[in-house]
Write a protein that holds these residues in place. Structure first.
Motif, PDB file in Angstrom:
ATOM      1  N   MET A  66       8.434  -1.602  -6.740  1.00  0.00           N
ATOM      2  CA  MET A  66       7.006  -1.848  -6.666  1.00  0.00           C
ATOM      3  C   MET A  66       6.288  -0.557  -6.312  1.00  0.00           C
ATOM      4  N   SER A  67       5.196  -0.367  -6.940  1.00  0.00           N
ATOM      5  CA  SER A  67       4.404   0.830  -6.650  1.00  0.00           C
ATOM      6  C   SER A  67       3.237   0.468  -5.748  1.00  0.00           C
ATOM      7  N   SER A  68       2.496   1.484  -5.354  1.00  0.00           N
ATOM      8  CA  SER A  68       1.355   1.237  -4.485  1.00  0.00           C
ATOM      9  C   SER A  68       0.293   0.392  -5.186  1.00  0.00           C
ATOM     10  N   LYS A  69       0.186   0.531  -6.493  1.00  0.00           N
ATOM     11  CA  LYS A  69      -0.804  -0.272  -7.220  1.00  0.00           C
ATOM     12  C   LYS A  69      -0.421  -1.740  -7.239  1.00  0.00           C
ATOM     13  N   ASP A  70       0.890  -2.027  -7.322  1.00  0.00           N
ATOM     14  CA  ASP A  70       1.346  -3.415  -7.338  1.00  0.00           C
ATOM     15  C   ASP A  70       1.082  -4.106  -6.010  1.00  0.00           C
ATOM     16  N   LEU A  71       1.297  -3.391  -4.910  1.00  0.00           N
ATOM     17  CA  LEU A  71       1.091  -3.968  -3.585  1.00  0.00           C
ATOM     18  C   LEU A  71      -0.329  -3.789  -3.088  1.00  0.00           C
ATOM     19  N   GLY A  72      -1.088  -2.928  -3.721  1.00  0.00           N
ATOM     20  CA  GLY A  72      -2.478  -2.740  -3.332  1.00  0.00           C
ATOM     21  C   GLY A  72      -2.665  -1.901  -2.090  1.00  0.00           C
ATOM     22  N   TYR A  73      -1.856  -0.859  -1.901  1.00  0.00           N
ATOM     23  CA  TYR A  73      -2.056   0.015  -0.752  1.00  0.00           C
ATOM     24  C   TYR A  73      -2.328   1.446  -1.191  1.00  0.00           C
ATOM     25  N   GLN A  74      -2.976   2.183  -0.324  1.00  0.00           N
ATOM     26  CA  GLN A  74      -3.256   3.592  -0.539  1.00  0.00           C
ATOM     27  C   GLN A  74      -2.694   4.377   0.640  1.00  0.00           C
ATOM     28  N   ILE A  75      -2.378   5.645   0.407  1.00  0.00           N
ATOM     29  CA  ILE A  75      -1.901   6.518   1.472  1.00  0.00           C
ATOM     30  C   ILE A  75      -2.895   7.661   1.623  1.00  0.00           C
ATOM     31  N   VAL A  76      -3.370   7.862   2.836  1.00  0.00           N
ATOM     32  CA  VAL A  76      -4.283   8.967   3.134  1.00  0.00           C
ATOM     33  C   VAL A  76      -3.521   9.952   4.013  1.00  0.00           C
ATOM     34  N   TYR A  77      -3.272  11.134   3.462  1.00  0.00           N
ATOM     35  CA  TYR A  77      -2.514  12.150   4.192  1.00  0.00           C
ATOM     36  C   TYR A  77      -3.437  12.943   5.108  1.00  0.00           C
ATOM     37  N   ARG A  78      -2.832  13.616   6.095  1.00  0.00           N
ATOM     38  CA  ARG A  78      -3.599  14.413   7.059  1.00  0.00           C
ATOM     39  C   ARG A  78      -4.546  15.353   6.327  1.00  0.00           C
ATOM     40  N   GLY A  79      -5.761  15.437   6.811  1.00  0.00           N
ATOM     41  CA  GLY A  79      -6.753  16.341   6.237  1.00  0.00           C
ATOM     42  C   GLY A  79      -7.461  15.796   5.018  1.00  0.00           C
ATOM     43  N   GLU A  80      -7.073  14.636   4.538  1.00  0.00           N
ATOM     44  CA  GLU A  80      -7.710  14.032   3.375  1.00  0.00           C
ATOM     45  C   GLU A  80      -8.617  12.885   3.810  1.00  0.00           C
ATOM     46  N   MET A  81      -9.436  12.437   2.870  1.00  0.00           N
ATOM     47  CA  MET A  81     -10.312  11.286   3.109  1.00  0.00           C
ATOM     48  C   MET A  81      -9.933  10.175   2.141  1.00  0.00           C
ATOM     49  N   LEU A  82     -10.253   8.973   2.527  1.00  0.00           N
ATOM     50  CA  LEU A  82     -10.040   7.831   1.645  1.00  0.00           C
ATOM     51  C   LEU A  82     -11.043   7.934   0.505  1.00  0.00           C
ATOM     52  N   PRO A  83     -10.585   8.136  -0.741  1.00  0.00           N
ATOM     53  CA  PRO A  83     -11.524   8.356  -1.850  1.00  0.00           C
ATOM     54  C   PRO A  83     -12.381   7.126  -2.168  1.00  0.00           C
TER      55      PRO A  83
END
Length: 85
Positions: free
Chosen positions: A1-18
């Motif tokens: 399963m990918s992140s799109k299938d489960l509906g999650y996003q990952i925000v890494y340090r220094g980034e913003m939620l797009p």
């Protein structure tokens, strides 16, 4: 399963939620100096609600999402023959 299938996003340090998805799962990466790992929660229009009350690894967080989805799918099922003993 990918992140799109489960509906999650990952925000890494220094980034913003797009962008956020109403009720979507988000992992926010923590600084290593504070123990690393990720905060996991759901995004809503006016709130971020933690899914777990402690930092977690990606694999444990994904397992938690699987369990939550299974619980949500089966929450409306009832056993009419259930009896407390």
């Amino acid at each position: 399963m990918s992140s799109k299938d489960l509906g999650y996003q990952i925000v890494y340090r220094g980034e913003m939620l797009p962008y956020f998805v109403e009720g979507g799962w988000v992992f926010f990466q923590r600084l290593k100096e504070y123990g690393g790992g990720y905060w996991l929660g759901r995004t809503y229009h006016d709130a971020f609600i933690f899914g777990l009350e402690r930092p977690t690894s990606l694999s444990d967080g994904i397992d938690f999402i699987f369990l939550t989805i299974a619980t949500e799918r089966n929450s409306a099922k009832f056993d009419d023959e259930f009896k407390l003993t």
